[in-house]
Scaffold this active site. Structure first.
Site, PDB file in Angstrom:
ATOM      1  N   LYS A  22      28.577 -10.024 -35.356  1.00 32.01           N
ATOM      2  CA  LYS A  22      28.817 -11.326 -34.728  1.00 32.01           C
ATOM      3  C   LYS A  22      30.316 -11.547 -34.501  1.00 32.01           C
ATOM      4  O   LYS A  22      30.734 -11.916 -33.406  1.00 32.01           O
ATOM      5  CB  LYS A  22      28.240 -12.437 -35.614  1.00 32.01           C
ATOM      6  CG  LYS A  22      28.243 -13.776 -34.932  1.00 32.01           C
ATOM      7  CD  LYS A  22      27.625 -14.854 -35.803  1.00 32.01           C
ATOM      8  CE  LYS A  22      26.199 -14.541 -36.148  1.00 32.01           C
ATOM      9  NZ  LYS A  22      25.304 -15.666 -36.230  1.00 32.01           N
ATOM     10  N   ARG A 336      24.832 -10.302 -28.596  1.00 29.87           N
ATOM     11  CA  ARG A 336      24.626  -9.027 -29.284  1.00 29.87           C
ATOM     12  C   ARG A 336      23.581  -8.258 -28.499  1.00 29.87           C
ATOM     13  O   ARG A 336      22.841  -8.847 -27.702  1.00 29.87           O
ATOM     14  CB  ARG A 336      24.160  -9.243 -30.717  1.00 29.87           C
ATOM     15  CG  ARG A 336      22.841  -9.962 -30.789  1.00 29.87           C
ATOM     16  CD  ARG A 336      22.401 -10.149 -32.221  1.00 29.87           C
ATOM     17  NE  ARG A 336      21.196 -10.959 -32.257  1.00 29.87           N
ATOM     18  CZ  ARG A 336      20.819 -11.675 -33.295  1.00 29.87           C
ATOM     19  NH1 ARG A 336      21.549 -11.702 -34.378  1.00 29.87           N
ATOM     20  NH2 ARG A 336      19.700 -12.363 -33.272  1.00 29.87           N
ATOM     21  N   HIS A 455      11.436 -17.808 -35.999  1.00 33.36           N
ATOM     22  CA  HIS A 455      11.653 -16.757 -37.002  1.00 33.36           C
ATOM     23  C   HIS A 455      10.533 -15.726 -36.987  1.00 33.36           C
ATOM     24  O   HIS A 455      10.771 -14.518 -36.936  1.00 33.36           O
ATOM     25  CB  HIS A 455      11.767 -17.414 -38.387  1.00 33.36           C
ATOM     26  CG  HIS A 455      11.925 -16.422 -39.493  1.00 33.36           C
ATOM     27  ND1 HIS A 455      10.850 -15.941 -40.210  1.00 33.36           N
ATOM     28  CD2 HIS A 455      13.010 -15.789 -39.958  1.00 33.36           C
ATOM     29  CE1 HIS A 455      11.291 -15.072 -41.097  1.00 33.36           C
ATOM     30  NE2 HIS A 455      12.593 -14.963 -40.966  1.00 33.36           N
ATOM     31  N   ARG A 562      -3.019  21.767 -45.057  1.00 33.07           N
ATOM     32  CA  ARG A 562      -3.349  21.774 -46.489  1.00 33.07           C
ATOM     33  C   ARG A 562      -4.805  22.200 -46.609  1.00 33.07           C
ATOM     34  O   ARG A 562      -5.707  21.391 -46.396  1.00 33.07           O
ATOM     35  CB  ARG A 562      -3.157  20.382 -47.085  1.00 33.07           C
ATOM     36  CG  ARG A 562      -1.709  19.906 -47.153  1.00 33.07           C
ATOM     37  CD  ARG A 562      -1.663  18.470 -47.639  1.00 33.07           C
ATOM     38  NE  ARG A 562      -0.356  18.051 -48.085  1.00 33.07           N
ATOM     39  CZ  ARG A 562       0.434  17.212 -47.405  1.00 33.07           C
ATOM     40  NH1 ARG A 562       0.055  16.736 -46.245  1.00 33.07           N
ATOM     41  NH2 ARG A 562       1.613  16.855 -47.903  1.00 33.07           N
ATOM     42  N   ARG A 618      -1.310  26.713 -45.537  1.00 24.96           N
ATOM     43  CA  ARG A 618      -0.892  26.793 -46.936  1.00 24.96           C
ATOM     44  C   ARG A 618      -2.107  27.060 -47.822  1.00 24.96           C
ATOM     45  O   ARG A 618      -3.143  26.422 -47.696  1.00 24.96           O
ATOM     46  CB  ARG A 618      -0.238  25.497 -47.360  1.00 24.96           C
ATOM     47  CG  ARG A 618       0.210  25.586 -48.803  1.00 24.96           C
ATOM     48  CD  ARG A 618       0.778  24.311 -49.294  1.00 24.96           C
ATOM     49  NE  ARG A 618      -0.256  23.314 -49.505  1.00 24.96           N
ATOM     50  CZ  ARG A 618       0.025  22.065 -49.856  1.00 24.96           C
ATOM     51  NH1 ARG A 618       1.273  21.675 -49.983  1.00 24.96           N
ATOM     52  NH2 ARG A 618      -0.949  21.206 -50.051  1.00 24.96           N
ATOM     53  N   GLU A 745       9.723  23.951 -53.032  1.00 23.28           N
ATOM     54  CA  GLU A 745       9.403  22.614 -53.529  1.00 23.28           C
ATOM     55  C   GLU A 745       9.607  22.494 -55.034  1.00 23.28           C
ATOM     56  O   GLU A 745       9.292  21.482 -55.638  1.00 23.28           O
ATOM     57  CB  GLU A 745       7.986  22.212 -53.126  1.00 23.28           C
ATOM     58  CG  GLU A 745       6.918  23.208 -53.480  1.00 23.28           C
ATOM     59  CD  GLU A 745       5.529  22.814 -52.966  1.00 23.28           C
ATOM     60  OE1 GLU A 745       5.325  21.646 -52.628  1.00 23.28           O
ATOM     61  OE2 GLU A 745       4.659  23.697 -52.939  1.00 23.28           O
ATOM     62  N   SER A 764       9.490  26.610 -46.060  1.00 22.43           N
ATOM     63  CA  SER A 764       9.210  25.247 -45.613  1.00 22.43           C
ATOM     64  C   SER A 764       9.491  24.334 -46.803  1.00 22.43           C
ATOM     65  O   SER A 764       8.893  24.503 -47.874  1.00 22.43           O
ATOM     66  CB  SER A 764       7.752  25.123 -45.175  1.00 22.43           C
ATOM     67  OG  SER A 764       7.503  23.812 -44.769  1.00 22.43           O
ATOM     68  N   GLY A 766       9.119  21.615 -49.163  1.00 23.42           N
ATOM     69  CA  GLY A 766       8.111  20.631 -49.558  1.00 23.42           C
ATOM     70  C   GLY A 766       8.846  19.536 -50.315  1.00 23.42           C
ATOM     71  O   GLY A 766       8.915  19.537 -51.550  1.00 23.42           O
ATOM     72  N   THR A 767       9.401  18.618 -49.570  1.00 19.49           N
ATOM     73  CA  THR A 767      10.304  17.653 -50.206  1.00 19.49           C
ATOM     74  C   THR A 767       9.575  16.573 -50.998  1.00 19.49           C
ATOM     75  O   THR A 767      10.213  15.803 -51.697  1.00 19.49           O
ATOM     76  CB  THR A 767      11.237  17.015 -49.146  1.00 19.49           C
ATOM     77  OG1 THR A 767      10.450  16.676 -48.007  1.00 19.49           O
ATOM     78  CG2 THR A 767      12.335  17.972 -48.749  1.00 19.49           C
ATOM     79  N   ASN A 768       8.236  16.545 -50.912  1.00 19.62           N
ATOM     80  CA  ASN A 768       7.515  15.608 -51.782  1.00 19.62           C
ATOM     81  C   ASN A 768       7.641  16.094 -53.220  1.00 19.62           C
ATOM     82  O   ASN A 768       8.083  15.367 -54.117  1.00 19.62           O
ATOM     83  CB  ASN A 768       6.032  15.525 -51.412  1.00 19.62           C
ATOM     84  CG  ASN A 768       5.824  15.088 -49.975  1.00 19.62           C
ATOM     85  OD1 ASN A 768       6.668  14.413 -49.407  1.00 19.62           O
ATOM     86  ND2 ASN A 768       4.701  15.475 -49.391  1.00 19.62           N
ATOM     87  N   ASP A 769       7.239  17.343 -53.431  1.00 17.54           N
ATOM     88  CA  ASP A 769       7.348  17.889 -54.785  1.00 17.54           C
ATOM     89  C   ASP A 769       8.802  18.110 -55.177  1.00 17.54           C
ATOM     90  O   ASP A 769       9.186  17.889 -56.325  1.00 17.54           O
ATOM     91  CB  ASP A 769       6.568  19.211 -54.887  1.00 17.54           C
ATOM     92  CG  ASP A 769       5.107  18.946 -55.188  1.00 17.54           C
ATOM     93  OD1 ASP A 769       4.832  18.170 -56.126  1.00 17.54           O
ATOM     94  OD2 ASP A 769       4.240  19.483 -54.478  1.00 17.54           O
ATOM     95  N   CYS A 831       8.210  20.098 -44.526  1.00 15.68           N
ATOM     96  CA  CYS A 831       6.871  19.562 -44.289  1.00 15.68           C
ATOM     97  C   CYS A 831       6.532  18.427 -45.259  1.00 15.68           C
ATOM     98  O   CYS A 831       5.428  17.916 -45.257  1.00 15.68           O
ATOM     99  CB  CYS A 831       5.828  20.660 -44.344  1.00 15.68           C
ATOM    100  SG  CYS A 831       5.715  21.450 -45.950  1.00 15.68           S
ATOM    101  N   TYR A 851      12.809  23.468 -37.740  1.00 13.31           N
ATOM    102  CA  TYR A 851      11.836  22.461 -37.322  1.00 13.31           C
ATOM    103  C   TYR A 851      11.571  21.445 -38.433  1.00 13.31           C
ATOM    104  O   TYR A 851      11.874  21.693 -39.603  1.00 13.31           O
ATOM    105  CB  TYR A 851      10.517  23.122 -36.890  1.00 13.31           C
ATOM    106  CG  TYR A 851       9.738  23.748 -38.022  1.00 13.31           C
ATOM    107  CD1 TYR A 851       8.857  22.995 -38.797  1.00 13.31           C
ATOM    108  CD2 TYR A 851       9.894  25.098 -38.349  1.00 13.31           C
ATOM    109  CE1 TYR A 851       8.158  23.559 -39.854  1.00 13.31           C
ATOM    110  CE2 TYR A 851       9.210  25.669 -39.390  1.00 13.31           C
ATOM    111  CZ  TYR A 851       8.346  24.897 -40.148  1.00 13.31           C
ATOM    112  OH  TYR A 851       7.663  25.436 -41.201  1.00 13.31           O
TER     113      TYR A 851
HETATM  114  C1  PEP Z   1       5.427  18.688 -50.520  1.00 11.93           C
HETATM  115  O1  PEP Z   1       5.372  18.828 -51.740  1.00 11.93           O
HETATM  116  O2  PEP Z   1       6.404  18.216 -49.930  1.00 11.93           O
HETATM  117  C2  PEP Z   1       4.283  19.073 -49.692  1.00 11.93           C
HETATM  118  C3  PEP Z   1       4.354  19.001 -48.383  1.00 11.93           C
HETATM  119  O3  PEP Z   1       3.167  19.449 -50.318  1.00 11.93           O
HETATM  120  P1  PEP Z   1       2.107  18.407 -50.942  1.00 11.93           P
HETATM  121  O4  PEP Z   1       2.506  17.046 -50.460  1.00 11.93           O
HETATM  122  O5  PEP Z   1       0.780  18.819 -50.442  1.00 11.93           O
HETATM  123  O6  PEP Z   1       2.297  18.626 -52.398  1.00 11.93           O
HETATM  124 MG    MG Z   2       3.853  20.126 -52.605  1.00 13.99          MG
END
Ligand code: PEP
Ligand code: MG
Length: 879
Positions: A22, A336, A455, A562, A618, A745, A764, A766-769, A831, A851
């Site tokens: 602003k 803005r 709002h 999966r 996988r 992972e 690949s 596996g950023t969840n684990d 992934c 990717y």
């Molecule tokens: C992960 O761990 O990032 C993953 C893609 O595998 P999953 O979620 O199936 O454990």
């Molecule tokens: Mg995993």
């Protein structure tokens, strides 16, 4: 010495980080010679310093504020606190990124018992002076002193009722004096001291309150939802007041240079005569559309149109402007780049390119990838929509279709959502910033009052949530929690309704929805994105239907299939269970033989849908107990079905029990214990590829081994794959190329990625684990305590949604580098959930991944985010 306060004439648009959006734009407009009331900006650095100093304003900053106040007084020729010639100001917050309704504003600051009298004399308008004073007392008390607004509103309503006034504008000067008197009494009763009369104290307290509001709970939630860092701070703008409430030749409004819902190139907005800014935004009185302003004051209207054009050409983007007309004279209070719906964002971006105003890369940077989500979700099925009868109609405030159960309070919507309710419609008389979280968990928002810039409308459009606003057809009783439609039908909490945010129609029933299509401006912009991006975008898809959806949205392969999801199907789970309860390898192989043809045909379906694009499959990942029942009754039923004794089955179930299954017998560890599972899965993949290739395709399957932490375990499983594949290929007498890679992972895999790459042809992430194991907290349970971490500012966002670049990201970068050292052409992807998150995608681009892979519905988001990453310069998705 740092400079903490800038006159508007000292800044410009490029100083957004320091002056806030602003402040920088007010400075820019001042520089352009537009009619902007004068003032100054206290910087965001002053705000961060306020927090660093323990929530106090340093003496040097206070001195600088007073110094700039004195200079502004000189420039405008008025004096703070002088009843003869009073200088009144507005005090507004303004962060780097706009946070609508999140921060607080105070108008008419500088008024006190003497100044109000002076103002009345000077303007010859007592009514105006007391109207301004009562607004100031209320805002100051609410924002600075925490005396709640509804308590003042009650007083105002009472005075209105006592005097037979319908609108605020019907109140006389004497009525307003009475309001002021009662407001001050309320203040004193609440706070134990008189309402502050010294304008300089009012100012400093207001500045502090704006700084404090940066950290109010709703601002914290808004920041988390919008990826805005907590250490940015907000600036404070102190600006000479101009008055829209000086009578019927005065007014105030909000307008956009293009339609923020559709993108149509036509001035769009609303104004209210004899009103101050908050009356328009609060949605208490219903404003008039912009076109009608021409009839009210043609000269001011024409000047506004001209100014709007200047601003749009200058910023080369759709502008959202606030203005005030004081006794026929136009003043610009804000401009803005306007918030817009996803559809409008696409149309405006493409139109601006076609109009020669911007180039394609600039157009790509103008669309927030996350916003596309709104276009990637279902709409009502046209047939059902045609035969459905609307039960009410309001304003089409934010497009989309929503079906859900009605909730009347934001907190209850949040509770319902926590309890697993996925279809929520929040019904409110009007929304306020406190409702932000409830609005976020809702699929649709319905309000009884307020216009297109209320709002609810602004926030819903920003979130991409469907909203029908100002629906006066319905009668809402918030206290007793019901509403009545125009036919007299009553809807209670939990009843189903549907909203069409594009028409404003409300339906008293559940309506079926259909999948969206990507056409027109959407596909044009996507094509432009594809031309510049270097990151490929794949999808996480387990079934041919998911794969088809992914292709439709432009996926260039499957980054994660999966396989276990296939085993949960009702026709497969018996064979899977038979395999799990087997005592011997022979029994297990017999069960696996039953699963083989099913897996093979699944893979054939996937390969066919993906038309030769790469498909990463996988191998079995979850702990086996997930396939077995846990409750005794269910175990008993299954035992009967499997013709075994209850005790035997129960014994197996308990033998599979693990204290920490996420770190237990899962992933490649299953294949190490039971190599025949990997054998069967290899056979299914290779046979499926051979079968589809025989029909003219050229599939190169990618087999991915999960949860590897040690090169020897990868090699062990890979040997099984290679041996089995060789047998199958030889037997078929064909040639088939395939790849074997692994997921990264487990932190140990990242740490030893140079070793792992000796066996893995691709990684690949596996950023969840990887996130779970790096942070050491469970991906399934962290939600329970992360809220505490947000509140205490330990974490700002959910690391399972937005990649933690500092820690987990370091592991990713390191593994990518080590992997390439060993195998320069190693293919790298991601992934985990982060593959569809724009800021994480930008990180993946920088880390040199090939990717990203995400859910099919996020593929277009990822395509745009990847393009923005390639263009660079911190796009909308990369705050
Ligand atoms: C992960 O761990 O990032 C993953 C893609 O595998 P999953 O979620 O199936 O454990
Ligand atoms: Mg995993």
């Amino acid at each position: 010495m740092s400079k903490y306060v800038y006159l508007f004439s000292e800044g410009n648009a490029s100083m957004k980080n320091l002056l806030g959006g602003k402040g920088a734009n007010l400075a820019e407009m001042t520089g352009l010679g537009l009619p902007v009331p004068r003032g100054f900006t206290v910087t965001t650095e002053a705000c961060t310093r306020y927090y660093n100093d323990g929530k106090v304003i340093a003496a040097e900053i206070e001195a600088e504020i007073y110094q700039m106040l004195a200079r502004t007084e000189q420039i405008v020729g008025k004096n703070f606190g002088d009843p003869e010639n009073p200088f009144l100001v507005s005090v507004r917050s303004g962060a780097r990124a706009s946070m609508p309704g999140m921060m607080d504003t105070i108008l008419n600051l500088g008024l006190n018992d003497q100044v109000v009298e002076g103002l009345a004399k000077l303007t010859n308008n007592e009514r105006f002076a007391y109207d301004s004073y009562r607004r100031f007392i209320q805002m100051f008390s609410d924002v600075v002193m925490e005396v709640e607004k509804p308590r003042f509103e009650k007083i105002l309503d009472a005075v209105k009722e006592e005097n037979g006034a319908k609108f605020d504008t019907d109140l006389s000067a004497d009525n307003l004096k009475e309001v002021v008197k009662r407001y001050k009494e309320l203040f004193k009763a609440e706070k134990g001291f008189e309402f502050p009369q010294e304008p300089k104290i009012q100012l400093m307290e207001a500045v502090k309150a704006v700084f404090r509001s940066w950290d109010n709970p709703r601002a914290i939630v808004y920041r988390r939802l919008n990826d805005i860092p907590g250490d940015w701070g907000t600036a404070v703008n102190v600006q000479e007041m101009v008055y829209g409430n000086m009578g019927n030749d005065s007014g105030t409004g909000v307008a956009f240079t293009r339609n923020p819902s559709t993108g149509e190139k036509k001035l769009y907005g609303e104004f209210l005569m004899n009103a101050q800014g908050e009356d328009v935004v609060a949605g208490i009185r219903t404003p008039q559309p912009m076109e009608q302003m021409r009839a009210v004051n043609e000269a001011a209207y024409n000047q506004f149109v001209e100014t709007a054009n200047i601003l749009e050409n200058h910023y080369r983007d759709m502008q959202d402007m606030e203005f005030t007309i004081e006794k026929g004279k136009l003043f610009m209070l804000q401009t803005r780049n306007g918030k817009r719906t996803a559809a409008a964002a696409l149309k405006i971006a493409v139109d601006l390119v076609n109009e020669g105003m911007i180039d394609r890369n600039e157009a790509l940077m103008k669309v927030d990838p996350k916003q596309l989500d709104a276009l990637l979700h279902p709409n009502f099925e046209p047939k059902a929509l045609k035969s459905a009868k609307p039960v009410a109609k309001g304003l089409p405030a934010s497009p989309g279709a929503a079906t859900g159960r009605v909730y009347f309070e934001a907190e209850e919507a949040v509770e319902a959502s926590k309890g697993g309710e996925k279809k929520i419609i929040l019904v409110r008389m009007e929304t306020s910033p406190e409702d932000i979280e409830g609005m976020h968990v809702s699929q649709g928002i319905l309000t009884g009052r307020g216009g297109m810039t209320s709002h609810a409308a602004v926030v819903a459009r920003g979130m991409g949530t469907c909203c029908v606003a100002g629906c006066s057809d319905i009668r809402i009783n918030e206290e007793e929690k019901y509403f009545i439609d125009r036919d007299g039908r009553k809807y209670m909490e939990g009843d189903w309704i549907s909203l069409d945010g594009s028409t404003g129609n409300v339906y008293g029933e559940r309506l079926p929805a259909i999948e969206p299509e990507m056409t027109g401006d959407f596909s044009t912009l996507m094509q432009w994105a594809d031309e510049v991006r270097t990151l490929k975008v794949r999808a996480n898809a387990d079934t041919p239907a998911d794969a088809a959806q992914a292709i439709k949205f432009g996926a260039e392969g499957i980054g994660l299939c999966r396989t276990e999801h296939m085993f949960f199907e009702p026709d497969r789970i018996p064979a899977m269970r038979e395999m799990i309860v087997s005592r011997t390898e022979e029994q297990r192989r017999k069960a696996l033989d039953k699963l083989l043809p099913m897996q093979r045909s699944d893979f054939e379906g996937l390969f066919r849908e993906m038309q030769g694009y790469p498909v990463t499959i996988r191998f079995l990942d979850p702990p086996l107990h997930e396939f077995l029942p846990q409750a005794e009754v269910d175990i008993e039923a299954l035992a009967k079905e499997m013709e075994m004794s209850f005790e035997d089955l129960k014994g197996i179930v308990s033998s599979l029990h693990e204290f920490n299954p996420m770190m237990g017998h899962r992933g490649c560890r299953l294949a190490v214990s039971y190599p025949e599972i990997a054998e069967m899965q290899t056979r299914a993949v290779i046979e499926a590829a051979i079968n589809v290739n025989a029909k003219g395709m050229s599939v190169v399957p990618e087999i991915m081994i999960p949860l590897v932490g040690e090169i020897k375990e990868l090699k062990y499983v890979k040997d099984i794959v290679v041996r089995t594949a060789a047998e199958v290929i030889e037997k078929a007498g064909v040639k088939l190329e395939y790849k074997v890679g692994t997921m990264i992972e487990i932190p140990r895999a990242a740490l030893t990625a140079d070793d792992i790459a000796k066996e893995a042809e691709f990684f690949s992430f596996g950023t969840n684990d990887l996130t779970q194991m790096t942070f050491g907290f469970s991906r399934d349970d962290a939600g329970k305590f992360l809220e505490d971490y947000y509140a205490k500012k330990i974490y700002e966002s959910d690391p399972f949604a937005k990649l933690d670049q500092t820690g987990v990201g370091k592991l990713v970068e390191m593994a990518a580098k080590l992997g390439k050292q060993t195998r320069p052409d190693i293919k790298l992807g991601i992934c985990g959930e982060h593959g569809g998150d724009p800021s994480s995608i930008e990180f993946c681009h920088r880390a040199g991944l090939n990717y990203v892979s995400c859910s099919p519905f996020r593929v277009p988001i990822a395509r745009l985010a990847a393009a923005q990453a390639a263009i660079g310069g911190g796009g909308l998705g990369q705050k």
